[in-house]
Design a protein around this motif. Structure first.
Motif, PDB file in Angstrom:
ATOM      1  N   LEU A  53       0.873  -1.196   0.011  1.00 19.17           N
ATOM      2  CA  LEU A  53       0.091   0.013   0.074  1.00 19.17           C
ATOM      3  C   LEU A  53       0.748   1.296  -0.093  1.00 19.17           C
ATOM      4  O   LEU A  53       0.476   2.257  -0.453  1.00 19.17           O
ATOM      5  CB  LEU A  53      -0.758   0.035   1.004  1.00 19.17           C
ATOM      6  N   VAL A  54       2.078   1.100   0.462  1.00 15.28           N
ATOM      7  CA  VAL A  54       3.127   2.311   0.613  1.00 15.28           C
ATOM      8  C   VAL A  54       3.482   2.139  -1.066  1.00 15.28           C
ATOM      9  O   VAL A  54       3.610   3.165  -1.526  1.00 15.28           O
ATOM     10  CB  VAL A  54       3.894   2.348   1.635  1.00 15.28           C
ATOM     11  N   SER A  64       4.244  10.195  19.755  1.00 10.60           N
ATOM     12  CA  SER A  64       3.269  10.009  18.856  1.00 10.60           C
ATOM     13  C   SER A  64       2.745   8.688  19.173  1.00 10.60           C
ATOM     14  O   SER A  64       1.624   8.298  19.008  1.00 10.60           O
ATOM     15  CB  SER A  64       3.795   9.822  17.343  1.00 10.60           C
ATOM     16  N   ARG A  81      -0.444   7.483  21.671  1.00 12.23           N
ATOM     17  CA  ARG A  81      -1.630   7.090  21.088  1.00 12.23           C
ATOM     18  C   ARG A  81      -1.911   5.558  21.548  1.00 12.23           C
ATOM     19  O   ARG A  81      -2.973   5.279  21.560  1.00 12.23           O
ATOM     20  CB  ARG A  81      -1.728   7.150  19.678  1.00 12.23           C
ATOM     21  N   LEU A 118      -6.122   1.312  12.273  1.00 12.53           N
ATOM     22  CA  LEU A 118      -5.573   2.554  11.520  1.00 12.53           C
ATOM     23  C   LEU A 118      -4.539   2.952  12.324  1.00 12.53           C
ATOM     24  O   LEU A 118      -3.242   3.547  11.620  1.00 12.53           O
ATOM     25  CB  LEU A 118      -6.581   3.188  11.334  1.00 12.53           C
ATOM     26  N   LEU A 169      -1.376   0.600  12.352  1.00 15.16           N
ATOM     27  CA  LEU A 169      -0.890   0.746  10.731  1.00 15.16           C
ATOM     28  C   LEU A 169      -0.114   2.292  10.582  1.00 15.16           C
ATOM     29  O   LEU A 169       0.858   2.158  10.133  1.00 15.16           O
ATOM     30  CB  LEU A 169      -2.051   0.871   9.567  1.00 15.16           C
ATOM     31  N   ARG A 170      -0.490   3.306  10.986  1.00 19.46           N
ATOM     32  CA  ARG A 170      -0.074   4.606  10.915  1.00 19.46           C
ATOM     33  C   ARG A 170       1.337   4.633  11.546  1.00 19.46           C
ATOM     34  O   ARG A 170       2.347   5.143  11.089  1.00 19.46           O
ATOM     35  CB  ARG A 170      -0.872   5.614  11.486  1.00 19.46           C
ATOM     36  N   TYR A 173       3.811   3.132   9.235  1.00 18.20           N
ATOM     37  CA  TYR A 173       3.995   3.893   8.095  1.00 18.20           C
ATOM     38  C   TYR A 173       4.922   5.140   8.442  1.00 18.20           C
ATOM     39  O   TYR A 173       5.902   5.505   7.650  1.00 18.20           O
ATOM     40  CB  TYR A 173       2.558   4.112   7.477  1.00 18.20           C
ATOM     41  N   VAL A 174       4.354   5.792   9.182  1.00 20.62           N
ATOM     42  CA  VAL A 174       5.004   7.160   9.524  1.00 20.62           C
ATOM     43  C   VAL A 174       6.059   7.129  10.309  1.00 20.62           C
ATOM     44  O   VAL A 174       7.132   7.349   9.833  1.00 20.62           O
ATOM     45  CB  VAL A 174       3.770   8.008   9.842  1.00 20.62           C
TER      46      VAL A 174
END
Lengths: 352, 684, 75
Positions: B351-352, B587, B590, B645, B648-649, B652-653
């Motif tokens: 997906l990336v 981050s 979360r 999500l 996943l983030r 990814y990030v």
């Protein structure tokens, strides 16, 4: 910042992102070299697998060979443009609708030429691009009409255009469409510029861009007329007002010059003077010059769209490229159908 | 491990007469990733023209698709076929022009339907007009054919009789049924009065109406016409039925035609991608190094040496090697080489972007951390069990890559959620197992009225010496926040380390230190510094203990080293970037926050259902139960979205940005994938 | 009394720090989000890339969170 609430500014980010994604799917140059080696059914299948699928599948039952490609490509392009118009909102939508009206003028010209040269309706249909205000059904009705006069009447009624009686009278006496077509072009630009309210940055950008386009169109007309020996007042009749750099005075000086070389002097202050001077010095041919002018204009769209990603210009940039793609496919297909040499066809393709 | 498979570049050469068969062979071998030839790059060679049969196959393919579309057969959506048709038979049918026959049949019906539809529309319009006129007893043949009379037939907004009378026109019939928006007018006007009548009628909103040219009064004509209309409509119905029947009958045939023709076309157009001279052809391609011998042997066996394969190079992972190569050979394709776990998580990576040939495929790392994060955020035995069941079911049933990936996140994440929920949080459906009920919350012990045995409660951790058994997401918020940050530091350290390994492999040690090593120092430096600062600051008053001073000092030194090492590549960003490293670490809070939000919602629903509604008799119990079920269902569904999500983030990030470049070329060998047709062994 | 008012003020300040940065992140993410949805509509494989871009402005609110935590625990 907060001024952006409430007012209908349009969904630039969304629309432009979609358009950019669409642009990345357009054919690359090597696709055309492959197409040149294919047969017509192969080309149809090839393009049907890269964005033209709906139109090709739908029309396969009715047409084949070159007709299929011609019908499908323009209809596909119109579908793309309409699709973009449909997803845009607010001010952006209004501007796009105004820009797309150029296809109304285009379609009318196609039908008028078809009528006055007695071309059969199916050939007229394959050149229609129903991306403007007039839907395909309305265009069909216009094709069904008998005479040029009736077609023009129908068009004027549908688009609320008023063609001055002296132009119609002139047509009735000599039967030449040039004056009417010229009027339609001017009317399109007049309306377009009128519809743009230059109070915000995106709208001002469009205004600038359109006025640039007028310059390019005017210059092209003047130079072409000059080669045909039409100069001065005679040529000035065809100049569209409200250009950006070429005002009336400059236009008159260019028109007054007897040869293209002389006209170059009058153009020395224009921003794209450098590009066209080289082109003229290199080849001296008018076609070359015109194609350079067009390329300058296209590259302006590209620069503008990089500088202002959240404006209408990236969308116009896409439309230009889509049109080029469609015309290239048609050129290849027509060339192959009429048995032209591959290298000759290759030279006819527009590569940007 | 973790790297994509090693690739070798090969050329396959042969004489032009064998090109057709060589293409066929390459397709049946199925492991050559072709590199397109670019016209004009080699003297004497150009891209080849499509094979002869491809043109006809293209034409037929278009026809099949057009017919399929009209029949509503969507081959793309028919992903599985339990009964594939034998390819040989399908080919024979195609050769026997069955495609053309089918197309003709379908479009014959379509054309007739269009014609009948048009006729029906015309009839319906005529009928409408006749019905309007049926109140006038004037035969239709009397509507026209006068020399001195002009007849107006049309609809108007309001009654024009009087106004027409005023200009001396009296032969006017008018009818306006109740509730109708427009009335119908029929006026016979002497020619000299026509202009006045026309003007008057215009004032009443007159629109002319075209009427059918029939004989007899309108009322008499209606039955005949409506009979015709009914017949036309019946015919349309019949034709639609016929189409539906065809659709059912030919769906699998169309799919088989489509597939077989697509294969023909693909093979037929392969020459467009390879170099062809007057007498020979050259295919450039990549083959996984491990398969080179097998491919070579297969070609030799089939062509006895007349079509020859030669290995040009085995590409290493140093970027220099690739940069030296000719442009079209610069990027070898990436064929993922992941273990059992990583395979399930290739989709999130895709997906990336596709990993580069020279870099680590993040799929396995995602496979480790994503379910872990998911489990930590869900952290409840009650939600975990349905996740595990759903995930296991999905893994078994799902065929597409994306659903496989989602199912694996649910399954592995569910297992982690169960582990965290039981051993760490000791809770189920937002209620702890152990402890006494309070005014706003309850526990399983209190709810069921039992006392759990010592060995059971002894399994769970407790932060305040037995006050709360199991970590409470809400009560122990500070602890959870700290835990999340530590997990974040580990995750980020792993990411920087992987980045380091990537650069080490691509460019060597010095580069790797400058680009990633320094950041690793900075990351730990910031961690120490912030820890020291929080020791000093987060108290009732600011106290600089020895411990605080030491950690701050260690942090500062590490940061200084990190910045110094990075400086060569990053310049001032080495300092500015420190802030974003801190942002990255934070981050991860979360992880705690999402757990908290879910715990909060669960608390609220439990309070409403068990403590507020539950004790109020039968009605209360039922309502309470309903709130309980609906509320927890809601939380459960939200858990998929938010925990999934956000997990996943973080991959990814926060993680992949540290080492993953992407933009690789996906390994896409020439191969035939058959779904609707099959090659039977007897055919070979 | 004064201490209680002080605590209240700190809570309000922390709330503002989170709330305003949240608003700012939201504004910044609005256009990116719209563009991301647009891009994904045309090409679903862009999901990962657009997601990475979309959450970039989130840093603003994370720092708001840090400030708020500092306020509550330190003051």
């Amino acid at each position: 910042m907060f001024g952006r609430f409430g007012k209908k500014k349009g969904n630039y980010a969304y629309t432009v992102a979609r358009v950019k994604a669409k642009k990345s799917h357009l054919f690359k140059d090597d696709a055309y070299s492959k197409m040149l080696l294919m047969s017509l059914p192969e080309i149809s299948r090839f393009i049907s697998e890269s964005g033209y699928s709906e139109e090709i599948t739908e029309l396969t039952g009715k047409f084949e060979g070159i007709d299929l490609i011609e019908h499908a490509t323009y209809r596909n392009m119109a579908g793309y443009f309409k699709g973009i118009l449909d997803v845009s909102t607010g001010e952006l939508h209004d501007m796009l609708a105004a820009v797309l009206q150029r296809w109304d003028v285009w379609n009318l010209k196609v039908i008028l030429r078809g009528k006055s040269f007695g071309i059969d309706p199916d050939s007229v249909r394959e050149d229609l691009v129903p991306a403007g205000e007039l839907a395909l059904q309305e265009l069909e009705k216009m094709i069904a009409l008998e005479t040029v006069g009736e077609v023009i009447d129908a068009y004027c009624k549908l688009t609320e255009t008023v063609i001055p009686p002296e132009i119609m009278d002139a047509y009735k006496t000599d039967g030449v469409l040039t004056d009417i077509e010229d009027f339609l072009d001017k009317e399109y630009y007049r309306r377009l510029l009128e519809s743009i309210d230059p109070s915000s940055k995106p709208t001002r950008l469009l205004q600038d861009y359109i006025r640039n386009e007028i310059d390019v169109v005017n210059l092209e007309t003047l130079l072409k007329l000059k080669v045909e020996g039409v100069v001065g007042e005679q040529a000035m009749r065809f100049v569209i007002p409200n250009g950006k750099e070429i005002d009336r005075k400059t236009a008159e000086r260019i028109a007054a010059a007897a040869t293209v070389e002389e006209a170059m002097g009058a153009m020395s202050k224009l921003s794209f003077y450098g590009d066209i001077k080289d082109a003229l010095a290199d080849t001296g041919s008018l076609t070359e010059l015109v194609s350079v002018l067009k390329k300058v204009h296209i590259s302006q769209a590209r620069t503008f769209s990089h500088l202002h990603p959240l404006s209408i210009i990236p969308i116009i940039d896409f439309m230009i490229h889509k049109e080029i793609e469609v015309n290239n496919i048609r050129t290849v297909a027509r060339g192959l159908a009429s048995g032209l040499d591959r290298d000759v066809i290759k030279d006819l393709l527009v590569v940007v | 491990m973790l790297l994509p498979e090693s690739m070798s570049r090969v050329v396959i050469v042969g004489s032009k007469t064998q090109m057709d068969e060589a293409i066929d062979a390459v397709y049946s071998i199925g492991s050559v990733h072709l590199v397109d030839h670019i016209g004009g790059s080699d003297e004497g060679f150009d891209i080849g023209a499509p094979l002869e049969h491809s043109s006809k196959a293209s034409e037929r393919l278009l026809k099949v698709r057009a017919a399929g579309k009209e029949l509503g057969v969507n081959v793309a959506k028919m992903a599985y076929n339990p009964e594939p048709k034998p390819a040989k038979k399908v080919r024979a049918k195609i050769k026997g022009s069955e495609v053309e026959a089918l197309e003709k049949k379908v479009f014959g019906i379509i054309d007739e339907r269009n014609a009948v539809q048009q006729r029906a529309a015309a009839l319906a319009a005529d009928l409408d007009v006749l019905r309007r006129l049926s109140s006038f007893d004037v035969p239709l043949e009397h509507y026209s054919g006068y020399r001195s009379l002009t007849v107006f037939v049309g609809t108007v907004r309001e009654d024009p009789t009087k106004a027409l009378g005023a200009v001396g026109i009296t032969d006017v019939l008018f009818d306006m049924p109740k509730k109708a928006a427009r009335g119908t007018v029929l006026a016979f006007v002497p020619n000299e009065g026509a202009e006045a009548a026309s003007a008057t009628l215009a004032k009443h909103g007159y629109t002319e109406m075209a009427y059918p040219e029939l004989t007899g009064t309108p009322a008499e004509a209606v039955p005949g016409l409506s009979d015709d209309l009914a017949k036309a409509e019946a015919r349309i119905e019949e034709l639609n039925l016929e189409l539906a029947k065809l659709s059912e009958e030919y769906a699998t045939t169309i799919a088989a035609f489509d597939e077989e023709l697509s294969i023909m076309v693909e093979k037929g157009e392969t020459p467009l991608r390879i170099a062809v001279s007057d007498y020979s052809f050259v295919m450039d391609g990549w083959i996984p190094t491990a398969e080179v011998d097998a491919v070579s042997a297969a070609l030799d066996a089939r062509f006895d040496g007349t079509v020859h394969m030669e290995v040009q190079e085995e590409r290493g992972r140093k970027l220099e090697e690739s940069e030296k190569a000719e442009k079209r050979f610069r990027d070898p394709p990436t064929k993922a080489d992941n273990g059992a776990l990583g395979k399930h998580f290739e989709y999130p990576t895709s997906l990336v972007s596709t990993p580069k040939y020279q870099e680590i495929d993040p799929s396995t790392i995602i496979g480790i951390f994503l379910p872990f994060f998911f489990g930590l955020m869900v952290g409840d035995l009650g939600y975990a069990i349905p996740f595990i069941i759903l995930g296991a079911y999905g893994l078994k049933v799902a065929k597409s890559q994306e659903f496989q990936a989602i199912a694996s996140v649910l399954f592995f994440g569910g297992i982690w959620a169960a582990i965290f929920g039981f051993f760490f949080f000791a809770e189920m459906l937002g209620m702890h197992f152990v402890g006494a009920a309070t005014e706003t919350s309850t526990t399983w012990e209190a709810l069921l009225g039992v006392t759990l045995p010592e060995w059971f409660t002894g399994m769970f951790p407790s932060l305040d010496g037995g006050g709360h058994v199991g970590i409470s997401k809400l009560h122990d918020a500070v602890f959870m926040l700290k835990l999340s940050v530590y997990i974040g530091i580990v995750h980020l350290a792993v990411s920087y380390f992987l980045g380091f390994v990537n650069i080490l492999r691509q460019h060597g040690f010095a580069h790797a230190m400058h680009e990633k090593g320094g950041w690793l120092f900075s990351l730990f430096g910031i961690s120490f510094l912030c820890y020291g600062l929080s020791l000093a600051l987060f108290g009732p008053e600011i106290v600089l203990t020895d411990m605080a001073i030491r950690t701050i000092a260690i942090g500062a030194v590490l940061i200084a080293i990190g910045v110094a090492v990075c400086w060569k590549v990053e310049k001032s960003h080495a300092i500015m970037g420190l802030l974003s490293v801190m942002g990255n670490i934070l981050s991860y809070t979360r992880l705690a926050a999402i757990g908290m939000s879910k715990a909060g919602m669960a608390l609220a629903f439990n309070y409403m259902s068990i403590l507020m509604l539950g004790p109020n008799g039968i009605v209360g119990a039922v309502a309470g139960f309903a709130v309980f079920v609906v509320g927890h269902m809601m939380i459960w569904v939200l858990a998929i979205i938010s925990a999934g999500l956000h997990g996943l983030r973080l991959q990814y990030v926060e993680m992949m940005a540290k080492f993953f470049a992407g933009d690789g070329v996906k390994y896409d060998p020439l191969a035939i994938k058959r779904v609707h047709t099959e090659v039977l062994e007897t055919e070979v | 009394m004064a201490a209680e008012i002080g605590t209240g003020m700190v809570a309000i300040a922390a709330g503002l720090a989170i709330g305003l940065t949240g608003l700012a992140s939201g504004l910044a993410e609005r256009d990116v989000g719209a563009a991301a949805v647009g891009a994904i509509t045309e090409d679903a494989t862009l999901f990962g890339k657009t997601m990475v871009l979309m959450v970039l402005p989130e840093t603003i609110v994370i720092f708001g969170l840090v400030v708020a935590i500092l306020m509550i625990f330190v003051m």
